[in-house]
Design an enzyme around this catalytic site. Sequence first.
Site, PDB file in Angstrom:
ATOM      1  N   PHE A  46       0.815  -1.209   0.000  1.00  0.00           N
ATOM      2  CA  PHE A  46       0.000   0.000   0.000  1.00  0.00           C
ATOM      3  C   PHE A  46       0.851   1.264   0.000  1.00  0.00           C
ATOM      4  O   PHE A  46       1.795   1.383   0.790  1.00  0.00           O
ATOM      5  CB  PHE A  46      -0.897   0.045   1.251  1.00  0.00           C
ATOM      6  CG  PHE A  46      -1.994  -0.981   1.267  1.00  0.00           C
ATOM      7  CD1 PHE A  46      -3.280  -0.649   0.863  1.00  0.00           C
ATOM      8  CD2 PHE A  46      -1.744  -2.271   1.700  1.00  0.00           C
ATOM      9  CE1 PHE A  46      -4.292  -1.589   0.888  1.00  0.00           C
ATOM     10  CE2 PHE A  46      -2.752  -3.228   1.727  1.00  0.00           C
ATOM     11  CZ  PHE A  46      -4.041  -2.885   1.316  1.00  0.00           C
ATOM     12  N   ASP A  47       0.495   2.196  -0.864  1.00  0.00           N
ATOM     13  CA  ASP A  47       0.912   3.579  -0.700  1.00  0.00           C
ATOM     14  C   ASP A  47       0.167   4.106   0.539  1.00  0.00           C
ATOM     15  O   ASP A  47      -0.700   3.420   1.093  1.00  0.00           O
ATOM     16  CB  ASP A  47       0.533   4.361  -1.958  1.00  0.00           C
ATOM     17  CG  ASP A  47       0.751   5.847  -1.830  1.00  0.00           C
ATOM     18  OD1 ASP A  47       1.848   6.256  -1.433  1.00  0.00           O
ATOM     19  OD2 ASP A  47      -0.200   6.600  -2.111  1.00  0.00           O
ATOM     20  N   MET A  48       0.430   5.325   0.958  1.00  0.00           N
ATOM     21  CA  MET A  48      -0.234   5.833   2.162  1.00  0.00           C
ATOM     22  C   MET A  48      -1.194   6.987   1.864  1.00  0.00           C
ATOM     23  O   MET A  48      -2.413   6.818   1.901  1.00  0.00           O
ATOM     24  CB  MET A  48       0.801   6.278   3.200  1.00  0.00           C
ATOM     25  CG  MET A  48       0.174   6.692   4.534  1.00  0.00           C
ATOM     26  SD  MET A  48       1.415   7.047   5.798  1.00  0.00           S
ATOM     27  CE  MET A  48       2.018   8.647   5.257  1.00  0.00           C
TER      28      MET A  48
END
Length: 227
Positions: free
Chosen positions: A8-10
């Site tokens: 996941f990106d944030m």
Amino acid sequence: MNWKAFIFDMDGTLLDNMAFHIEIWREFLHSLGVKLDEKEFLQRAVGRTNADILRDFVNPDLSDEEIRALGKQKEALYRSRFRPLMREVPGLTRLLARAKQKGIRIALATSAGVENARFVLEGLDIESYFDVLVTGDQVTQGKPHPEIFLKAAERLSIHPSEGLVFEDSPLGLEAAHRAGMASIALSTTYPPEHLMTLPGVLAVVPDYDTLFLRDGHLGEFFHSFSG
């Protein structure tokens, strides 16, 4: 599609905060004498590290020490203002919990610094789901370079093709593709039509709840998470 890990990106991916982040960046840059509109920031900065942004907009000759000092000021401003507004993208915790139950490992790969990453993971109470954390201060090349996703795959002990990336920005999606990973694009920051034709993108969704409702093979995969 037998993925062994979700990466996941944030910002814009775990939480729908990019509009707020952009406003804080614009306010901070304005204090340094740099004026720009939201469209320009979206085009040039989203997904990049603080160092890349500051050297692009402020001064390409900023030292590492100056970058750290300016970045610390900006992130402290962001955290103090955003804390009471923090909310996850709908369905995130449900997806994380089911992934854990099915033995899928989970990583965070964000251009943000480690302080912001901890701030978000703790604020959303999801830190326990993540096996690996890779932040912008742990890489030498920002997105769209694939370094951050390749590093996450290495720490997850998977081949890059075994990881599915969740991202909201074209730069991040390009980085995932260059790393040899498929991706799911979140339309929290950019319109769907800006994302759906990018290479490696399997689906564009507004949130994680939508994944469980999709038709076809991808929908079948995520539907298996809903039990």
